[in-house]
Design an enzyme around this catalytic site. Structure first.
Site, PDB file in Angstrom:
ATOM      1  CE1 TYR A   1      -3.560 -18.175  -9.737  1.00 11.83           C
ATOM      2  CE2 TYR A   1      -1.482 -17.009  -9.490  1.00 11.83           C
ATOM      3  CZ  TYR A   1      -2.723 -17.121 -10.059  1.00 11.83           C
ATOM      4  OH  TYR A   1      -3.123 -16.183 -10.987  1.00 11.83           O
TER       5      TYR A   1
ATOM      6  N   GLY B   1     -15.633 -10.502 -14.427  1.00 12.24           N
ATOM      7  CA  GLY B   1     -14.559 -10.433 -13.428  1.00 12.24           C
ATOM      8  C   GLY B   1     -13.926  -9.056 -13.284  1.00 12.24           C
TER       9      GLY B   1
ATOM     10  CB  ALA C   1     -14.125  -5.290 -21.400  1.00 13.31           C
TER      11      ALA C   1
ATOM     12  CB  VAL D   1     -16.293 -16.536  -6.835  1.00 17.80           C
ATOM     13  CG1 VAL D   1     -16.870 -17.695  -7.629  1.00 17.80           C
ATOM     14  CG2 VAL D   1     -16.159 -16.881  -5.373  1.00 17.80           C
TER      15      VAL D   1
HETATM   16  P1  NAD Z   1     -12.654 -13.849 -16.051  1.00 20.64           P
HETATM   17  O1  NAD Z   1     -12.701 -15.267 -16.513  1.00 20.64           O
HETATM   18  O2  NAD Z   1     -13.788 -13.315 -15.248  1.00 20.64           O
HETATM   19  O3  NAD Z   1     -12.503 -12.835 -17.321  1.00 20.64           O
HETATM   20  C1  NAD Z   1     -11.722 -13.124 -18.420  1.00 20.64           C
HETATM   21  C2  NAD Z   1     -11.993 -12.138 -19.538  1.00 20.64           C
HETATM   22  O4  NAD Z   1     -11.132 -12.475 -20.639  1.00 20.64           O
HETATM   23  C3  NAD Z   1     -13.422 -12.165 -20.111  1.00 20.64           C
HETATM   24  O5  NAD Z   1     -13.808 -10.852 -20.466  1.00 20.64           O
HETATM   25  C4  NAD Z   1     -13.271 -13.000 -21.390  1.00 20.64           C
HETATM   26  O6  NAD Z   1     -14.239 -12.719 -22.422  1.00 20.64           O
HETATM   27  C5  NAD Z   1     -11.892 -12.537 -21.833  1.00 20.64           C
HETATM   28  N1  NAD Z   1     -11.227 -13.446 -22.761  1.00 20.64           N
HETATM   29  C6  NAD Z   1     -10.806 -14.721 -22.550  1.00 20.64           C
HETATM   30  N2  NAD Z   1     -10.200 -15.206 -23.661  1.00 20.64           N
HETATM   31  C7  NAD Z   1     -10.231 -14.199 -24.581  1.00 20.64           C
HETATM   32  C8  NAD Z   1      -9.762 -14.062 -25.907  1.00 20.64           C
HETATM   33  N3  NAD Z   1      -9.101 -15.039 -26.540  1.00 20.64           N
HETATM   34  N4  NAD Z   1     -10.008 -12.898 -26.564  1.00 20.64           N
HETATM   35  C9  NAD Z   1     -10.684 -11.867 -25.959  1.00 20.64           C
HETATM   36  N5  NAD Z   1     -11.117 -11.942 -24.690  1.00 20.64           N
HETATM   37  C10 NAD Z   1     -10.901 -13.092 -24.005  1.00 20.64           C
HETATM   38  O7  NAD Z   1     -11.260 -13.676 -15.321  1.00 20.64           O
HETATM   39  P2  NAD Z   1     -10.744 -12.843 -14.048  1.00 20.64           P
HETATM   40  O8  NAD Z   1     -10.718 -13.752 -12.881  1.00 20.64           O
HETATM   41  O9  NAD Z   1     -11.403 -11.525 -13.942  1.00 20.64           O
HETATM   42  O10 NAD Z   1      -9.221 -12.661 -14.473  1.00 20.64           O
HETATM   43  C11 NAD Z   1      -8.723 -11.486 -15.083  1.00 20.64           C
HETATM   44  C12 NAD Z   1      -7.277 -11.308 -14.657  1.00 20.64           C
HETATM   45  O11 NAD Z   1      -7.239 -11.123 -13.236  1.00 20.64           O
HETATM   46  C13 NAD Z   1      -6.387 -12.521 -14.960  1.00 20.64           C
HETATM   47  O12 NAD Z   1      -5.116 -12.074 -15.329  1.00 20.64           O
HETATM   48  C14 NAD Z   1      -6.318 -13.225 -13.617  1.00 20.64           C
HETATM   49  O13 NAD Z   1      -5.172 -14.019 -13.479  1.00 20.64           O
HETATM   50  C15 NAD Z   1      -6.290 -12.025 -12.686  1.00 20.64           C
HETATM   51  N6  NAD Z   1      -6.630 -12.312 -11.265  1.00 20.64           N
HETATM   52  C16 NAD Z   1      -7.736 -13.046 -10.953  1.00 20.64           C
HETATM   53  C17 NAD Z   1      -7.995 -13.336  -9.611  1.00 20.64           C
HETATM   54  C18 NAD Z   1      -9.201 -14.154  -9.203  1.00 20.64           C
HETATM   55  O14 NAD Z   1      -9.264 -14.572  -8.055  1.00 20.64           O
HETATM   56  N7  NAD Z   1     -10.153 -14.373 -10.083  1.00 20.64           N
HETATM   57  C19 NAD Z   1      -7.147 -12.842  -8.594  1.00 20.64           C
HETATM   58  C20 NAD Z   1      -6.068 -12.041  -8.953  1.00 20.64           C
HETATM   59  C21 NAD Z   1      -5.802 -11.795 -10.302  1.00 20.64           C
END
Ligand code: NAD
Length: 396
Positions: A234, A51, A48, A273
């Site tokens: 990917y 991202g 939470a 990003v």
């Molecule tokens: P991010 O790195 O911004 O956020 C990750 C979150 O996970 C953070 O809140 C972090 O504290 C938490 N986290 C990580 N390891 C943890 C653990 N062991 N215990 C508790 N919390 C933990 O990532 P994001 O880019 O927002 O990705 C979130 C989802 O969205 C992923 O499934 C990703 O594949 C997907 N996604 C991302 C994109 C992109 O371009 N960034 C595009 C489509 C889908």
């Protein structure tokens, strides 16, 4: 302390509390200006703090009026280091939520562990009763399996054959060719163990067994598919295998949740990003080009715009949510429009270090990257002293 960005490869090792607070406030203002959503009342967001997960939490609270529990894994500041950006974001989010009269509590720890699941269950039982929506938005490089205690590390590699293509060192503006050797079977399995659906299913099964899921609840996890250009690394690579597993898990969870008319959904989000996407080869260069083309067309979006659309147009729309033929919600619809992708395909082979500034929005990519850590924000004086020690109100 005067806090400046310190970039190491594709991460920044410092974060600015005031800048993170501004970034959270901008997202809150965005959803408030777009109107209320008759959404869920009690929401658990796993992942939470940054991202897509943070944007989901902000939307649930400030557009939907929901009570939220956020789970994340972030670092508090110590004598030598600033806190991680997700720590500052969560401190700011909670403070703004409390000021506006909303319930918001957070749990900082390893979401893959049973002890954090148990803590979350106790808090839900005590404060909320039952959950209507669970967002699963973890992105992690490793997982300690809660039963076997094996440590799995995910890799970002192609499968079957080596990948060779273009990538960028964004801060040096160097466009380079990379060759990435294919993953072996252990690496594929480890990536599926970290980023696949097993932990999502463990959360849902546990909370269902504990009788903490409301009738008609929904759970949503996020994925990315992307165009052909990124497929080798990917969709058809190790991370894609993990995401296939996430989708299969959704289908199994739909069965498990049928007794409470619950629903498990995977939403395909746009490339943006975040700390997670910055680590993937090829993707930052693709994002820089995508930003250029989508900004020119006026369709560019970040996390908050999409999460607002997810709640407003899909999850809590008056009409049943639109799905593609495989059952995905498609928030990447604007990214995948043929005119956008056709321009990207035409420009991609021409990009070099010399013209990357002109052909792509590398500046926009870098600005967004700095903003993840609370830098490059307007209205923040980066030459002023700031206290790096910031408390998250609900974490003692
Ligand atoms: P991010 O790195 O911004 O956020 C990750 C979150 O996970 C953070 O809140 C972090 O504290 C938490 N986290 C990580 N390891 C943890 C653990 N062991 N215990 C508790 N919390 C933990 O990532 P994001 O880019 O927002 O990705 C979130 C989802 O969205 C992923 O499934 C990703 O594949 C997907 N996604 C991302 C994109 C992109 O371009 N960034 C595009 C489509 C889908």
């Amino acid at each position: 302390m005067i806090i400046q960005p310190k970039i190491r490869g594709f991460i920044c090792t410092t974060a600015h509390p005031e800048g993170c607070k501004q970034a959270v406030l901008e997202q809150i203002n965005y959803v408030k200006s777009h109107g209320a959503i008759a959404g869920p009342k009690n929401v658990l967001v796993i992942g939470a703090s940054t991202g897509y997960g943070l944007a989901s939490r902000i939307t649930a609270t400030f557009a939907g009026g929901a009570k939220t529990i956020g789970v994340f894994f972030e670092k508090e500041a110590d004598e030598k280091r600033t806190a991680s950006p997700g720590w500052y974001n969560s401190a700011a989010f909670e403070a703004f939520a409390h000021q506006a009269g909303y319930y918001a509590k957070s749990i900082n720890g390893d979401a893959f562990s049973q002890s954090i699941k148990t803590q979350a269950a106790e808090l839900i039982r005590r404060d909320l009763g039952k959950i209507d929506l669970i967002i699963y938005s973890l992105a992690s490089p490793r997982r300690v399996h809660p039963i076997s205690e094996n440590v799995f590390s995910s890799v970002l590699k192609p499968i079957g054959q080596a990948f060779s293509g273009k990538t960028i060192d964004a801060f040096r503006e160097e466009v380079k060719d990379v060759v990435i050797e294919p993953a072996n079977n252990d690496e594929i399995a480890a990536t599926v163990a970290v980023m696949g659906g097993e932990d999502w299913a463990m959360w849902i099964d546990f909370l269902l067994k504990e009788n903490l899921l409301a009738e008609g609840m929904k759970t949503v996890a996020y994925t990315y598919l992307g165009p052909q250009l990124t497929h080798a690394i990917y969709k058809e690579g190790t991370i894609g295998k993990a995401k296939e597993h996430l989708k299969l898990t959704a289908d199994q969870l739909n069965h498990a949740l049928s007794g409470i008319q619950g629903e498990a959904i995977v939403s395909v989000d746009k490339a943006v990003v975040t700390q997670a996407s910055a680590a993937i080869p090829v993707v930052p260069l693709y994002i820089s080009l995508l930003f250029k083309v989508m900004k020119e067309k006026g369709t560019h979006e970040g996390c908050i715009e999409q999460m607002y659309r997810l709640f407003h147009d899909h999850l809590y729309a008056a009409k049943p949510p639109l799905r593609d033929k495989e059952g995905y919600i498609r928030l990447d619809d604007l990214e995948m429009q043929e005119d956008i992708q056709q321009k990207i395909r035409a420009l991609w082979p021409r990009i070099t270090s010399e013209n990357v500034r002109e052909l792509t929005d590398i500046q926009g990519y870098c600005d967004d990257f700095y903003r993840l850590f609370g830098f490059a924000m307007k209205n923040v004086n980066y030459t002023a002293e700031v206290d790096p020690q910031v408390k998250i109100p609900s974490i003692k």
